[in-house]
Enzyme design. Structure first.
Site, PDB file in Angstrom:
ATOM      1  N   LYS A  54       0.852  -1.208   0.000  1.00 53.78           N
ATOM      2  CA  LYS A  54       0.000   0.000   0.000  1.00 53.78           C
ATOM      3  C   LYS A  54       0.876   1.241   0.000  1.00 53.78           C
ATOM      4  O   LYS A  54       0.774   2.121   0.863  1.00 53.78           O
ATOM      5  CB  LYS A  54      -0.956  -0.003   1.185  1.00 53.78           C
ATOM      6  CG  LYS A  54      -1.985  -1.116   1.098  1.00 53.78           C
ATOM      7  CD  LYS A  54      -3.113  -0.949   2.089  1.00 53.78           C
ATOM      8  CE  LYS A  54      -4.034  -2.146   2.065  1.00 53.78           C
ATOM      9  NZ  LYS A  54      -3.387  -3.396   2.560  1.00 53.78           N
ATOM     10  N   VAL A 161     -13.316 -10.968   2.222  1.00 54.68           N
ATOM     11  CA  VAL A 161     -14.048 -12.242   2.146  1.00 54.68           C
ATOM     12  C   VAL A 161     -13.717 -13.088   3.382  1.00 54.68           C
ATOM     13  O   VAL A 161     -12.575 -13.141   3.809  1.00 54.68           O
ATOM     14  CB  VAL A 161     -13.631 -13.014   0.866  1.00 54.68           C
ATOM     15  CG1 VAL A 161     -14.162 -14.432   0.881  1.00 54.68           C
ATOM     16  CG2 VAL A 161     -14.099 -12.254  -0.372  1.00 54.68           C
ATOM     17  N   GLY A 162     -14.718 -13.737   3.957  1.00 52.72           N
ATOM     18  CA  GLY A 162     -14.463 -14.641   5.084  1.00 52.72           C
ATOM     19  C   GLY A 162     -14.456 -13.874   6.394  1.00 52.72           C
ATOM     20  O   GLY A 162     -15.512 -13.467   6.890  1.00 52.72           O
ATOM     21  N   GLY A 165     -16.513 -10.853   6.628  1.00 53.15           N
ATOM     22  CA  GLY A 165     -17.946 -11.033   6.389  1.00 53.15           C
ATOM     23  C   GLY A 165     -18.398 -11.089   4.945  1.00 53.15           C
ATOM     24  O   GLY A 165     -19.546 -11.398   4.662  1.00 53.15           O
ATOM     25  N   GLY A 166     -17.515 -10.753   3.996  1.00 52.70           N
ATOM     26  CA  GLY A 166     -17.914 -10.790   2.581  1.00 52.70           C
ATOM     27  C   GLY A 166     -17.901 -12.195   2.017  1.00 52.70           C
ATOM     28  O   GLY A 166     -17.302 -13.110   2.604  1.00 52.70           O
TER      29      GLY A 166
END
Ligand code: O7M
Length: 206
Positions: A54, A161-162, A165-166
């Site tokens: 990043k 993801v996971g 919560g996605g």
């Protein structure tokens, strides 16, 4: 797979066990700081490595970081887009044949405070500056769809993801090219079975 496991031995074991279910390994500061940048090279012998640093800096510093990551075996480097056109162009130029991906809206709740407000602008800027893809949140699939409308055929890699919560298949349905999954694979009791589960979920909507 986002490999944020900080124990190098465990990280390599997980990477080997899931390598046929994943497209690339995303390495971030936790593993690089605990085990050293040589991890980039070690993992690049198994699969493509995306350095998620990043990067958010002036063009010269961006160039030095991207060149170093690519020389160690990274196939792609992730940068922030809010740094502006000169830093983004410096990243793209320094990457050579490797890819630069730019962050748009971040997946965590705090991502709504600032990044969400400028995500479309950052996506437009990334396209102009020649990045090969974007990071957009699986926790808000409708935002993936918004970014997809702006960037045409460029890639979208979708984290959240996971553990956050996605759902991978929701992200793909919304326009993501790849799902990024970390803890739900490397933190699982059976990383290989977990990786297969995510791969199956994605295949179910292709
Ligand atoms: O699946 P997790 O939650 O264990 O890990 C998600 C990974 O994706 C982790 O390495 C995060 O640093 C990264 N990530 C996000 O979770 N949210 C973002 O908005 C952006 C990223 C990321 O990969 O940016 C490039």
């Amino acid at each position: 797979m986002a490999l944020d496991e900080t124990n190098g031995e465990k990280a390599l074991k997980v990477a080997e066990s899931v390598s046929d279910y994943i497209d690339a390994i995303k390495i971030n500061w936790p593993l690089v700081l605990s085990e050293g940048p040589q991890m980039i090279t070690r993992l690049s012998e198994l699969t493509d490595v995306i350095c998620d640093f990043k990067v958010a800096d002036i063009p010269n510093t961006v160039k030095l970081i991207v060149e170093n990551a690519v020389s160690r075996g990274a196939s792609a480097v992730i940068v922030h887009a809010f740094t502006g056109d000169d830093s983004l162009k410096a990243a793209v130029e320094a990457a050579g044949d490797a890819e630069i991906f730019a962050v748009t809206e971040m997946s965590h709740p705090g991502g709504k405070m600032f990044t969400a407000k400028h995500a479309e602008e950052m996506a437009r800027l990334g396209v102009e500056c020649g990045v090969k893809g974007f990071i957009a949140p699986a926790t808000r699939p409708e935002r993936i769809a918004d970014i997809r409308k702006i960037i045409g055929d460029l890639k979208i890699l979708s984290p959240g993801v996971g553990a956050q919560g996605g759902k991978a298949s929701d992200a793909i349905n919304a326009g993501a090219t790849y799902a990024i999954v970390g803890r739900a694979i490397y933190g699982s009791d059976d990383p290989r079975a977990a990786a297969k589960g995510f791969a199956d979920d994605i295949r179910s909507v292709l």
